[in-house]
Design an enzyme around this catalytic site. Structure first.
Site, PDB file in Angstrom:
ATOM      1  N   GLY A  46       0.550  -1.094  -0.064  1.00 55.69           N
ATOM      2  CA  GLY A  46       0.131   0.015   0.288  1.00 55.69           C
ATOM      3  C   GLY A  46       1.381   1.142   0.180  1.00 55.69           C
ATOM      4  O   GLY A  46       2.044   1.250   0.523  1.00 55.69           O
ATOM      5  N   GLN A  51       2.797   9.980   1.265  1.00 59.84           N
ATOM      6  CA  GLN A  51       4.206   9.341   1.929  1.00 59.84           C
ATOM      7  C   GLN A  51       5.019   9.991   0.333  1.00 59.84           C
ATOM      8  O   GLN A  51       6.283   9.843   0.404  1.00 59.84           O
ATOM      9  CB  GLN A  51       4.238   7.878   1.909  1.00 59.84           C
ATOM     10  CG  GLN A  51       3.728   6.911   3.026  1.00 59.84           C
ATOM     11  CD  GLN A  51       3.611   5.402   2.962  1.00 59.84           C
ATOM     12  OE1 GLN A  51       2.593   5.456   2.115  1.00 59.84           O
ATOM     13  NE2 GLN A  51       3.859   5.499   3.316  1.00 59.84           N
ATOM     14  N   CYS A 100       5.493   0.032   7.420  1.00 58.86           N
ATOM     15  CA  CYS A 100       5.548   1.099   6.558  1.00 58.86           C
ATOM     16  C   CYS A 100       6.209   1.373   6.115  1.00 58.86           C
ATOM     17  O   CYS A 100       7.955   1.439   6.472  1.00 58.86           O
ATOM     18  CB  CYS A 100       4.938   1.906   7.911  1.00 58.86           C
ATOM     19  SG  CYS A 100       4.692   3.486   6.687  1.00 58.86           S
ATOM     20  N   LEU A 101       6.514   1.478   5.035  1.00 59.01           N
ATOM     21  CA  LEU A 101       7.567   2.156   3.827  1.00 59.01           C
ATOM     22  C   LEU A 101       8.866   3.645   4.950  1.00 59.01           C
ATOM     23  O   LEU A 101       9.653   3.613   4.058  1.00 59.01           O
ATOM     24  CB  LEU A 101       7.286   2.441   2.655  1.00 59.01           C
ATOM     25  CG  LEU A 101       7.121   0.986   1.997  1.00 59.01           C
ATOM     26  CD1 LEU A 101       6.056   1.415   0.867  1.00 59.01           C
ATOM     27  CD2 LEU A 101       7.680   0.409   2.051  1.00 59.01           C
ATOM     28  N   HIS A 142      -4.305   1.672   7.767  1.00 55.47           N
ATOM     29  CA  HIS A 142      -3.470   1.506   8.045  1.00 55.47           C
ATOM     30  C   HIS A 142      -2.774   2.995   6.882  1.00 55.47           C
ATOM     31  O   HIS A 142      -2.235   4.331   6.946  1.00 55.47           O
ATOM     32  CB  HIS A 142      -2.420   0.764   7.279  1.00 55.47           C
ATOM     33  CG  HIS A 142      -0.958   1.202   6.975  1.00 55.47           C
ATOM     34  ND1 HIS A 142       0.628   1.018   8.678  1.00 55.47           N
ATOM     35  CD2 HIS A 142      -0.203   1.901   6.410  1.00 55.47           C
ATOM     36  CE1 HIS A 142       1.412   1.666   8.054  1.00 55.47           C
ATOM     37  NE2 HIS A 142       1.520   2.291   7.101  1.00 55.47           N
ATOM     38  N   GLU A 143      -2.937   3.062   5.308  1.00 53.16           N
ATOM     39  CA  GLU A 143      -3.377   4.173   5.159  1.00 53.16           C
ATOM     40  C   GLU A 143      -4.170   5.883   4.692  1.00 53.16           C
ATOM     41  O   GLU A 143      -3.595   6.411   4.616  1.00 53.16           O
ATOM     42  CB  GLU A 143      -3.239   3.375   3.420  1.00 53.16           C
ATOM     43  CG  GLU A 143      -2.422   2.159   3.096  1.00 53.16           C
ATOM     44  CD  GLU A 143      -0.945   2.399   2.935  1.00 53.16           C
ATOM     45  OE1 GLU A 143      -0.950   3.304   3.133  1.00 53.16           O
ATOM     46  OE2 GLU A 143      -0.645   1.432   2.508  1.00 53.16           O
ATOM     47  N   HIS A 146      -2.022   7.633   7.088  1.00 55.77           N
ATOM     48  CA  HIS A 146      -1.050   8.282   6.590  1.00 55.77           C
ATOM     49  C   HIS A 146      -1.829   9.493   5.893  1.00 55.77           C
ATOM     50  O   HIS A 146      -1.258  11.136   6.102  1.00 55.77           O
ATOM     51  CB  HIS A 146      -0.513   7.266   5.603  1.00 55.77           C
ATOM     52  CG  HIS A 146       0.739   6.790   5.890  1.00 55.77           C
ATOM     53  ND1 HIS A 146       1.586   7.362   6.794  1.00 55.77           N
ATOM     54  CD2 HIS A 146       0.273   5.801   5.874  1.00 55.77           C
ATOM     55  CE1 HIS A 146       2.623   6.362   6.575  1.00 55.77           C
ATOM     56  NE2 HIS A 146       1.896   5.314   5.501  1.00 55.77           N
TER      57      HIS A 146
END
Ligand code: GNR
Ligand code: NI
Length: 182
Positions: A46, A51, A100-101, A142-143, A146
């Site tokens: 995702g 991000q 998480c990236l 989660h997204e 962000h």
């Protein structure tokens, strides 16, 4: 298509509240395509626009849970969510070991509603309304976090969060040491 740089903590740009997409146009479609390419390259399942330093309510996901081809590659299943909204989250929770990236190489258990009803626009501007469950529900939440400036470590206890931040520090030191000797 382009691979975009991914912001990492503690970059304050990850803490901005993203604005709704006003019009689903070619610029938005190009951004979504670039985000998918960036996500696949990372690799991740995702990615939120925040991000990649674009504070708009847009996210992409691909759990690549499709069937394998002859080479063992899974059929891609890219999904684009524009202006997503969560309606009636379930009262039952599920726990998933999230990564998480923007917090490279760190993982921790996070508890979230197990199923969520989500309303969003696709890349054609068409409205959808669907109940998501399992990893799809976890990843979407989660997204969505962000888009609201929230990162998964915010859901941890202070002690657990400090442990993750310490491990991240160590990981980064190791990375720069490796680079210096490469
Ligand atoms: O690649 C990712 N994996 C993942 C695993 C469990 C729960 C959430 C995620 S999302 C993450 C990519 C990312 O940072 N998205 O914002
Ligand atoms: Ni993330």
């Amino acid at each position: 298509m382009a691979i975009l740089p991914i912001l990492e903590i503690p970059d304050p740009r990850l803490r901005r509240i993203s604005e709704p997409v006003q019009e689903v146009n070619d610029a938005i479609r190009t951004l979504a395509a670039d985000m998918l390419e960036t996500m696949y390259a990372a690799p991740g399942i995702g990615l939120a626009a925040a991000q990649v330093d674009v504070p708009l309510r847009l996210l992409v996901m691909d759990l690549t849970d499709g069937p394998e081809d002859a080479d063992g590659n899974r059929t891609k299943n890219p999904r684009i969510f524009i202006n997503p909204e969560i309606l009636d989250p379930s009262e039952d929770y599920s726990v998933y070991n999230e990564g998480c990236l923007s917090v490279p190489d760190q993982y921790a258990d996070v508890e979230r509603p197990a199923t969520v009803r989500v309303r969003w626009l696709d890349e054609q501007g068409l409205a959808h309304d669907e109940v998501l469950e399992g990893l799809l529900a976890t990843c979407l939440q989660h997204e969505m976090d962000h888009l609201n400036g929230i990162i998964f470590i915010d859901h941890l206890s202070r002690l657990k969060r400090l442990m993750v931040l310490k491990k991240l520090d160590k990981f980064r030191q190791e990375q720069s040491r490796k680079k210096a000797f490469a």
